[in-house]
Write a protein that holds these residues in place. Structure first.
Motif, mmCIF file in Angstrom:
data_model
loop_
_atom_site.group_PDB
_atom_site.id
_atom_site.type_symbol
_atom_site.label_atom_id
_atom_site.label_comp_id
_atom_site.label_asym_id
_atom_site.label_seq_id
_atom_site.Cartn_x
_atom_site.Cartn_y
_atom_site.Cartn_z
ATOM 1 N N GLY A 82 8.605 86.073 46.714
ATOM 2 C CA GLY A 82 9.344 86.565 46.377
ATOM 3 C C GLY A 82 9.764 85.465 44.939
ATOM 4 N N LYS A 83 10.626 85.724 44.703
ATOM 5 C CA LYS A 83 11.631 85.143 43.335
ATOM 6 C C LYS A 83 12.814 84.262 44.193
ATOM 7 N N PRO A 84 12.376 83.068 44.002
ATOM 8 C CA PRO A 84 13.751 81.972 44.659
ATOM 9 C C PRO A 84 15.547 82.192 44.653
ATOM 10 N N VAL A 85 15.689 81.896 45.146
ATOM 11 C CA VAL A 85 17.317 82.465 45.346
ATOM 12 C C VAL A 85 18.200 80.828 45.370
ATOM 13 N N LYS A 86 19.011 81.064 44.203
ATOM 14 C CA LYS A 86 20.234 80.102 43.970
ATOM 15 C C LYS A 86 21.531 80.144 44.807
ATOM 16 N N ILE A 87 21.033 79.356 45.946
ATOM 17 C CA ILE A 87 21.960 79.144 47.370
ATOM 18 C C ILE A 87 23.584 79.297 46.906
ATOM 19 N N MET A 88 23.813 78.315 45.582
ATOM 20 C CA MET A 88 25.002 79.091 44.951
ATOM 21 C C MET A 88 25.574 79.924 44.921
ATOM 22 N N ASN A 89 24.366 81.151 44.083
ATOM 23 C CA ASN A 89 24.723 82.246 44.196
ATOM 24 C C ASN A 89 24.248 83.327 44.971
ATOM 25 N N LEU A 90 23.926 82.965 46.022
ATOM 26 C CA LEU A 90 23.759 83.764 47.390
ATOM 27 C C LEU A 90 25.122 83.935 47.965
ATOM 28 N N ALA A 91 25.896 82.283 47.879
ATOM 29 C CA ALA A 91 27.138 82.176 48.640
ATOM 30 C C ALA A 91 28.284 82.776 47.721
ATOM 31 N N GLU A 92 28.383 83.002 46.803
ATOM 32 C CA GLU A 92 29.636 83.637 45.752
ATOM 33 C C GLU A 92 28.736 84.861 45.829
ATOM 34 N N ARG A 93 28.197 85.563 46.076
ATOM 35 C CA ARG A 93 27.423 86.747 46.274
ATOM 36 C C ARG A 93 28.247 87.459 47.613
ATOM 37 N N MET A 94 27.866 85.601 48.356
ATOM 38 C CA MET A 94 27.999 87.032 50.473
ATOM 39 C C MET A 94 29.726 86.931 49.956
ATOM 40 N N ILE A 95 30.702 85.864 49.079
ATOM 41 C CA ILE A 95 31.876 86.129 49.592
ATOM 42 C C ILE A 95 32.647 87.625 48.699
ATOM 43 N N ARG A 96 31.881 87.848 47.673
ATOM 44 C CA ARG A 96 32.101 88.968 46.659
ATOM 45 C C ARG A 96 32.431 90.143 47.820
ATOM 46 N N LEU A 97 30.988 90.273 48.444
ATOM 47 C CA LEU A 97 30.267 90.902 50.051
ATOM 48 C C LEU A 97 31.771 91.366 50.730
ATOM 49 N N SER A 98 32.043 90.183 51.119
ATOM 50 C CA SER A 98 33.391 90.173 51.990
ATOM 51 C C SER A 98 34.568 90.580 51.592
ATOM 52 N N GLY A 99 34.788 90.735 50.516
ATOM 53 C CA GLY A 99 35.882 91.085 49.525
ATOM 54 C C GLY A 99 36.932 90.139 49.731
ATOM 55 N N PHE A 100 35.989 89.453 49.031
ATOM 56 C CA PHE A 100 36.853 88.341 48.565
ATOM 57 C C PHE A 100 36.705 87.226 46.773
ATOM 58 N N GLU A 101 37.385 86.958 46.092
ATOM 59 C CA GLU A 101 36.897 85.910 45.049
ATOM 60 C C GLU A 101 36.390 84.980 45.338
ATOM 61 N N PRO A 102 35.150 84.176 45.013
ATOM 62 C CA PRO A 102 34.985 82.718 45.406
ATOM 63 C C PRO A 102 35.805 81.687 44.215
ATOM 64 N N ASN A 103 36.198 80.772 45.011
ATOM 65 C CA ASN A 103 36.968 80.194 44.806
ATOM 66 C C ASN A 103 38.627 80.344 43.986
#
Length: 645
Positions: free
Chosen positions: A533-554
């Motif tokens: 499939g499409k490659p995933v940018k790890i930085m975007n992955l980290a940001e999304r996982m933080i938001r999924l956990s109910g937090f705001e990145p950085n």
């Protein structure tokens, strides 16, 4: 304040875990108790109805005494309570259907009494009951039966919510599944989710209410319209939306600080399932833009059913999933081999519970020990080997090259040689995308193992050797997903090696499905690669996982860039490049076009490599590995100097 105090005190007595009178511990009222209560209500209703009619007119018929009339009325109700099983449901979960059954039973009882009344009249020219009395009795009885059920349901809901934290939610989607989900939430044992309404993209739904809840249109004013409801989360119950659309919805909800949940299909829940426990927070795996895989089950079944199958690395994330999936094809026996004792035991407990009819043999063994492996092949008529045992952590292996050779290379040669000796039908090796132009010891060791397996294919005609390559697997042991989850749980920081690093991902079940499918396709010696499939940018992955956990990145959780690890690439090779792959009949599986080597050459080189592992000179081992795998060029590693020399 007094009311809240009373509720909490009552909860401690009636709902507390330590109370012997705990109302919570009463799973349900026995049927005979419900029936007794209903008959008591019938008797009370009879007396109330008699008192009401007696005030209007005292001219009752005297064919039967008051006691006899009460007895016949009670027997009539009792008969129809049995016929319609009004006492069989859980009172605290009474629904419209239950109330309808009560109404029909009451009406049938009075109808029977009216029929008896008029039959007696036409026969003896006198009536037994006053008709107004029977009609009043019908209304009073139904009202009290309804009030009883409503009171029990309300009482249960009141005390079940005292110590339960609930969240105001909306359901995304208006269809049969979402409406059934709303009903299931409303009658569930606890009020974990407080349903406030629905969200729909359809214009015609704007003025409609479902179960008394508003339907909000998905437009630019959506979040403004739902603001007064203090919504904390949204449950996605629409299974018709595409992954791409779902990603867009999730991102918009996360941007507003809302939690996002996945709901199951109601028809997939069994009778014992609590819908609240089945609603899960959406995971990053749920957002992969990948279409479902279509498997050729007949062909997989053909080479697995009734066979003895060996899975090495069977306690690992990939190996254990292979075990689960091949269990569905009813092989004769599955041998699950791993050197990790506790994980192997956990897999044993799980699969024996899930597949009680399947025969398993759980083998505590190490692929480095050839004699132990040979005893297993001698005792079992093995038809298929799935070889998933390997060391795979790039930075760790970079500092321990000797172990990579012993497990990834020599362990593979032991198994492959035994597969030939004992005439195993198929040998499927699980490899990695890091074997493509390797920049680290781990990838190079796997490429070396691939080369040996390929060369061995040319030397025999009974065992079919097949190699499968794929990239990072979401959720596997040591992968970035559980690593990020742990860092988020600890409050951060979430560490990313480079802001531009990208990776290809697939789920564990998807990877293993393709491994099984590739096993049906190989003629011998092929290296199959999968559409990642499409490659995933790890930085975007980290940001999304933080938001999924109910937090705001950085803001709530810091993202820290720490630099590439030893042997790590910034960009993994694109495995599906048309210049290096050939298509197959399965759209997600291709054949890599790679050079093969004569068996004698690769065999002699691996024997030399084996001798070097007896010493402790890592540079000599890696230097020999570079000789065997010419494309191996170290990156960000202490072994880069060997490439210059």
């Amino acid at each position: 304040m007094k009311w809240n105090y009373f509720k909490k005190r009552s909860a401690n007595v009636l709902w507390g875990e330590k109370s012997s009178l705990s109302f919570k511990n009463l799973n349900y009222l026995p049927r005979w108790v419900i029936l007794t209560i209903d008959l008591t209500i019938v008797l009370i209703s009879f007396l109330l109805s008699f008192a009401i009619i007696n005030r209007i007119t005292p001219n009752f018929y005297h064919v039967l005494t008051l006691e006899q009339q009460g007895l016949t009325v009670g027997l009539s109700y009792l008969m129809f309570f049995f016929i319609f099983s009004t006492y069989s449901g859980l009172i605290r979960h009474s629904t419209f259907v239950d109330l309808f059954k009560v109404a029909v039973a009451c009406s049938s009882s009075i109808l029977l009494l009216l029929i008896i009344n008029y039959l007696y009249y036409f026969t003896f020219h006198s009536k037994i009951y006053l008709v107004p009395f029977l009609l009043v009795d019908l209304m009073v009885t139904f009202t009290l039966l309804f009030a009883f059920r409503f009171t029990v349901k309300g009482f249960y809901k009141l005390f079940s919510t005292i110590n339960t934290e609930s969240i105001n939610v909306l359901i995304w989607g208006v269809n049969d599944n979402s409406i059934a989900l709303a009903e299931a939430i409303s009658i569930s044992d606890n009020a974990k989710y407080n349903l406030k309404g629905f969200i729909s993209s359809s214009k015609r739904m704007g003025r409609i209410k479902i179960q008394g809840k508003s339907v909000f249109k998905n437009d630019d004013e959506l979040f403004e319209n739902i603001a007064p409801l203090k919504i904390g989360g949204v449950i996605i119950a629409d299974n018709t939306i595409s992954r791409k659309e779902k990603n867009k919805i999730v991102d918009s909800l996360l941007a507003k600080g809302l939690k996002v949940f996945n709901a199951p299909k109601i028809d997939e829940l069994d009778g014992s399932s609590n819908v609240n426990e089945s609603i899960k927070k959406i995971q990053i795996e749920d957002l992969l833009e990948r279409n479902p895989i279509r498997l050729s089950d007949d062909k997989i079944n053909e080479y697995l059913r009734g066979k003895t199958i060996l899975v090495t690395g069977g306690a690992g994330s990939i190996g254990s999933e292979i075990v689960r999936q091949i269990s569905n094809y009813k092989p004769k026996k599955i041998l699950v081999l791993d050197q990790a004792e506790s994980p192997l035991y956990h897999v044993e407990i799980e699969v024996k519970k899930a597949f009680p009819e399947q025969e398993y043999d759980f083998l505590l063994a190490d692929v480095r020990e050839r004699h132990r492996l040979e005893s297993i092949f001698q005792k079992n008529d093995i038809s298929v080997v799935f070889h998933a045992a390997a060391y795979k952590h790039v930075p760790l292996i970079e500092h321990n090259p000797k172990e990579a050779i012993n497990v990834n290379v020599l362990g593979t040669t032991h198994l492959a040689n035994l597969a030939v000796k004992y005439e195993v039908s198929k040998f499927v090796m699980v490899s990695t995308d890091k074997a493509v132009n390797p920049t680290n010891v781990m990838g190079a060791s796997k490429r070396c193992a691939e080369m040996y397996v390929q060369s061995l294919q040319k030397e025999n005609h009974k065992t079919t050797f097949i190699t499968t390559r794929f990239g990072n697997v979401l959720g596997s042991n040591g992968s970035v997903i559980p690593f990020f989850k742990k860092q988020i749980e600890e409050g951060g920081p979430v560490t990313v090696t480079h802001k531009d690093i990208i990776r290809f991902f697939m789920t564990i079940p998807e990877a293993c499905q393709l491994v099984l499918q590739a096993g049906t396709m190989g003629k011998g010696g092929e290296i199959f690669v999968f559409d990642m499939g499409k490659p995933v940018k790890i930085m975007n992955l980290a940001e999304r996982m933080i938001r999924l956990s109910g937090f705001e990145p950085n803001v709530d959780i810091e993202i820290k860039v720490i630099g590439l690890r030893p042997g790590e690439k910034l960009y993994e090779e694109l495995l599906t490049d048309e210049s290096t792959t050939l298509p197959t009949h399965h759209e997600k599986i291709m054949v890599a076009t790679v050079d093969s080597y004569p068996y004698t050459d690769i065999h002699n080189n691996i024997e030399d490599l084996k001798q070097l592992t007896l010493g402790c000179n890592d540079e000599s081992i890696v230097s020999k590995l570079k000789e065997i795998v010419p494309e191996f060029k170290s990156n960000n590693s202490i072994f880069e100097a060997l490439d210059k020399n």
